[in-house]
Scaffold this motif. Structure first.
Motif, PDB file in Angstrom:
ATOM      1  N   PHE A 105      -2.713 -20.645   6.009  1.00  0.00           N
ATOM      2  CA  PHE A 105      -3.761 -19.909   6.024  1.00  0.00           C
ATOM      3  C   PHE A 105      -3.650 -18.679   6.965  1.00  0.00           C
ATOM      4  N   ALA A 106      -3.256 -19.157   8.269  1.00  0.00           N
ATOM      5  CA  ALA A 106      -2.943 -17.931   9.090  1.00  0.00           C
ATOM      6  C   ALA A 106      -1.868 -16.634   8.755  1.00  0.00           C
ATOM      7  N   ARG A 107      -0.954 -17.404   8.090  1.00  0.00           N
ATOM      8  CA  ARG A 107       0.154 -16.320   7.563  1.00  0.00           C
ATOM      9  C   ARG A 107      -0.697 -15.462   6.340  1.00  0.00           C
ATOM     10  N   LEU A 108      -1.281 -16.287   5.725  1.00  0.00           N
ATOM     11  CA  LEU A 108      -2.111 -15.660   4.527  1.00  0.00           C
ATOM     12  C   LEU A 108      -2.863 -14.532   5.222  1.00  0.00           C
ATOM     13  N   ALA A 109      -3.685 -14.701   6.429  1.00  0.00           N
ATOM     14  CA  ALA A 109      -4.583 -13.962   6.674  1.00  0.00           C
ATOM     15  C   ALA A 109      -3.924 -12.493   7.307  1.00  0.00           C
ATOM     16  N   ALA A 110      -2.439 -12.509   7.669  1.00  0.00           N
ATOM     17  CA  ALA A 110      -1.864 -11.674   8.293  1.00  0.00           C
ATOM     18  C   ALA A 110      -0.784 -10.802   7.351  1.00  0.00           C
ATOM     19  N   LEU A 114      -2.842  -8.470   1.919  1.00  0.00           N
ATOM     20  CA  LEU A 114      -4.232  -8.562   2.135  1.00  0.00           C
ATOM     21  C   LEU A 114      -4.714  -7.848   3.260  1.00  0.00           C
ATOM     22  N   ALA A 115      -4.245  -8.061   4.150  1.00  0.00           N
ATOM     23  CA  ALA A 115      -4.517  -7.246   5.542  1.00  0.00           C
ATOM     24  C   ALA A 115      -4.328  -5.878   5.256  1.00  0.00           C
ATOM     25  N   GLY A 116      -3.346  -5.486   4.699  1.00  0.00           N
ATOM     26  CA  GLY A 116      -2.970  -4.124   4.649  1.00  0.00           C
ATOM     27  C   GLY A 116      -3.943  -3.228   3.662  1.00  0.00           C
ATOM     28  N   ARG A 117      -4.410  -3.868   2.735  1.00  0.00           N
ATOM     29  CA  ARG A 117      -5.340  -3.316   1.829  1.00  0.00           C
ATOM     30  C   ARG A 117      -6.688  -3.314   2.520  1.00  0.00           C
ATOM     31  N   ALA A 118      -6.815  -4.334   3.464  1.00  0.00           N
ATOM     32  CA  ALA A 118      -8.290  -4.138   4.272  1.00  0.00           C
ATOM     33  C   ALA A 118      -8.131  -3.253   5.301  1.00  0.00           C
ATOM     34  N   ARG A 119      -6.897  -3.004   5.899  1.00  0.00           N
ATOM     35  CA  ARG A 119      -6.896  -1.709   6.796  1.00  0.00           C
ATOM     36  C   ARG A 119      -7.203  -0.468   6.092  1.00  0.00           C
ATOM     37  N   GLN A 120      -6.541  -0.470   4.951  1.00  0.00           N
ATOM     38  CA  GLN A 120      -6.688   1.016   4.377  1.00  0.00           C
ATOM     39  C   GLN A 120      -7.978   1.394   4.005  1.00  0.00           C
ATOM     40  N   LEU A 121      -8.751   0.103   3.271  1.00  0.00           N
ATOM     41  CA  LEU A 121     -10.192   0.494   3.066  1.00  0.00           C
ATOM     42  C   LEU A 121     -11.060   0.633   4.205  1.00  0.00           C
ATOM     43  N   LEU A 122     -10.790   0.147   5.308  1.00  0.00           N
ATOM     44  CA  LEU A 122     -11.702   0.202   6.308  1.00  0.00           C
ATOM     45  C   LEU A 122     -11.294   1.191   7.313  1.00  0.00           C
ATOM     46  N   ALA A 288     -19.234 -19.700  16.223  1.00  0.00           N
ATOM     47  CA  ALA A 288     -17.638 -19.027  16.064  1.00  0.00           C
ATOM     48  C   ALA A 288     -17.008 -19.326  14.760  1.00  0.00           C
ATOM     49  N   HIS A 289     -17.166 -20.588  14.617  1.00  0.00           N
ATOM     50  CA  HIS A 289     -16.394 -21.049  13.169  1.00  0.00           C
ATOM     51  C   HIS A 289     -16.664 -20.247  11.758  1.00  0.00           C
ATOM     52  N   ILE A 290     -18.024 -19.767  11.859  1.00  0.00           N
ATOM     53  CA  ILE A 290     -18.558 -18.943  10.691  1.00  0.00           C
ATOM     54  C   ILE A 290     -18.499 -17.459  11.017  1.00  0.00           C
ATOM     55  N   ALA A 291     -18.774 -17.115  12.069  1.00  0.00           N
ATOM     56  CA  ALA A 291     -18.556 -15.740  12.691  1.00  0.00           C
ATOM     57  C   ALA A 291     -17.950 -15.739  13.932  1.00  0.00           C
ATOM     58  N   SER A 292     -16.724 -15.220  13.691  1.00  0.00           N
ATOM     59  CA  SER A 292     -15.977 -15.390  14.801  1.00  0.00           C
ATOM     60  C   SER A 292     -16.023 -14.036  15.740  1.00  0.00           C
ATOM     61  N   ARG A 293     -16.235 -14.335  17.117  1.00  0.00           N
ATOM     62  CA  ARG A 293     -16.411 -13.369  18.173  1.00  0.00           C
ATOM     63  C   ARG A 293     -15.060 -13.051  18.931  1.00  0.00           C
ATOM     64  N   ASP A 294     -14.016 -13.503  18.209  1.00  0.00           N
ATOM     65  CA  ASP A 294     -12.732 -13.045  18.694  1.00  0.00           C
ATOM     66  C   ASP A 294     -12.243 -11.820  17.981  1.00  0.00           C
ATOM     67  N   PHE A 295     -12.229 -10.672  18.316  1.00  0.00           N
ATOM     68  CA  PHE A 295     -12.056  -9.545  17.614  1.00  0.00           C
ATOM     69  C   PHE A 295     -10.415  -8.894  17.843  1.00  0.00           C
ATOM     70  N   THR A 296      -9.764  -9.920  18.196  1.00  0.00           N
ATOM     71  CA  THR A 296      -8.372  -9.673  18.344  1.00  0.00           C
ATOM     72  C   THR A 296      -7.871  -8.955  16.804  1.00  0.00           C
ATOM     73  N   PRO A 297      -7.199  -7.931  16.827  1.00  0.00           N
ATOM     74  CA  PRO A 297      -6.674  -7.487  15.519  1.00  0.00           C
ATOM     75  C   PRO A 297      -5.781  -8.572  14.913  1.00  0.00           C
ATOM     76  N   VAL A 298      -5.550  -8.394  13.678  1.00  0.00           N
ATOM     77  CA  VAL A 298      -4.426  -9.218  12.796  1.00  0.00           C
ATOM     78  C   VAL A 298      -3.390  -8.628  13.170  1.00  0.00           C
ATOM     79  N   ALA A 299      -2.399  -9.228  13.450  1.00  0.00           N
ATOM     80  CA  ALA A 299      -1.056  -8.775  13.595  1.00  0.00           C
ATOM     81  C   ALA A 299      -0.637  -8.166  12.506  1.00  0.00           C
ATOM     82  N   ARG A 300       0.336  -7.071  12.573  1.00  0.00           N
ATOM     83  CA  ARG A 300       0.829  -6.508  11.548  1.00  0.00           C
ATOM     84  C   ARG A 300       2.127  -7.126  11.255  1.00  0.00           C
ATOM     85  N   ASP A 301       2.294  -7.901   9.987  1.00  0.00           N
ATOM     86  CA  ASP A 301       3.280  -8.465   9.507  1.00  0.00           C
ATOM     87  C   ASP A 301       4.327  -7.484   8.989  1.00  0.00           C
TER      88      ASP A 301
END
Length: 304
Positions: A105-110, A114-122, A288-301
């Motif tokens: 699921f970590a790989r899925l998040a990166a 998925l993440a590319g579309r999110a970056r574009q939308l945001l 934090a498991h519900i609302a993360s306060r680790d704001f580290t950007p998702v790595a670009r795969d």
């Protein structure tokens, strides 16, 4: 409570308040910033969502299905606060923070699909605000009542603006009859305040039952949004299909009394320019498991 930032979207009121027109953009990027076309971005801007069939292939889905089964079968995780069970059946309803519990699921998040579309939308780098697998077992899967995720994330987590996007990725067949996602088109343009002060540790009840009133919109407001939209959109599709939707979309899903279970991975990407502050409508932030306060950007795969 947040006393330092202007609250553009007041909620958790003592009495019903008027709907607040959205003051922030829905789409922050352009067609040159990612895989979505200008027409797809315009459609997302208007409706608040974008659906794709077969975003992931069968082998990828099977690996994620196996991970989802492993998480529910883990006795240690069953007793962990990241696992939420159904109020009546006591079957697993959700497992949170799956991108930290599982390398798959970590790989899925990166994944750039998925993440590319999110970056574009945001229009920015993104981080994972929340991840979970939602299980809606056959004969016992409870409903998720109408709600705006942003209303909760604003009030209870301190998210300043609706500059976040959710992805619901199907792990099983999402039929019209087994509790698939419903969204009111265009509802993301209207913020519906909710009535009732947030009690301490509200998440302990709100995540496992649909009978908690705090954080739920008034029925009249939902009716008005649906009438304005001319109906409700329901999202069905096979394993690997995905729905991207704005954080302020009014959405929900029915319970599942059929023999056919429905499981979806739910990933929330928030802009790194929209990080959490103190809650705007709760006495303390959620864990934090519900609302993360680790704001580290998702790595670009690597681009696919």
């Amino acid at each position: 409570m947040n006393a330092t930032l202007t609250d553009h979207y007041p909620t958790r009121l003592l009495a019903p308040g008027p709907v607040v027109p959205r003051t922030h953009p829905t789409v922050w990027g352009g067609a040159d910033d990612g895989p979505l076309t200008a027409a797809e971005l315009a459609a997302f801007d208007g409706s608040g969502y974008h659906a794709e069939q077969a975003l992931l292939g069968p082998e990828e889905v099977r690996a994620l299905q196996a991970e989802a089964r492993r998480l529910t079968a883990d006795p240690a995780l069953r007793g962990d606060e990241r696992t939420v069970v159904e109020e009546k059946s006591q079957e697993v309803r959700s497992v949170f923070e799956v991108h930290r519990l599982s390398p798959a699921f970590a790989r899925l998040a990166a994944d750039p699909r998925l993440a590319g579309r999110a970056r574009q939308l945001l229009g920015s780098e993104v981080y994972v605000h929340q991840s979970r697998v939602n299980y809606k077992p056959g004969f016992g899967g409870g409903p998720f009542y109408w709600h705006s995720d942003f209303e909760t994330w604003h009030a209870e987590d301190g998210m300043p603006a609706p500059r976040a996007v959710s992805v619901s990725l199907a792990l099983t067949e999402n039929h019209p009859f087994n509790g698939s996602l419903m969204i009111i088109p265009g509802s993301h343009r209207s913020f519906v305040p909710c009535v009732g002060r947030t009690p301490p540790d509200h998440h302990l009840n709100s995540l496992r039952t649909h009978s908690v009133a705090v954080g739920m919109p008034e029925q009249e407001a939902v009716t008005a949004l649906a009438e304005q939209a001319g109906g409700i959109e329901q999202f069905t599709g096979g394993p690997g299909s995905a729905t991207f939707f704005d954080s302020n979309c009014m959405h929900g899903s029915n319970g599942n009394i059929t023999p056919y279970p429905r499981s979806n991975v739910f990933l929330v990407f928030n802009s790194v320019d929209n990080t959490l502050t103190a809650p705007f409508g709760a006495p303390a932030p959620r864990p934090a498991h519900i609302a993360s306060r680790d704001f580290t950007p998702v790595a670009r795969d690597a681009e696919r």
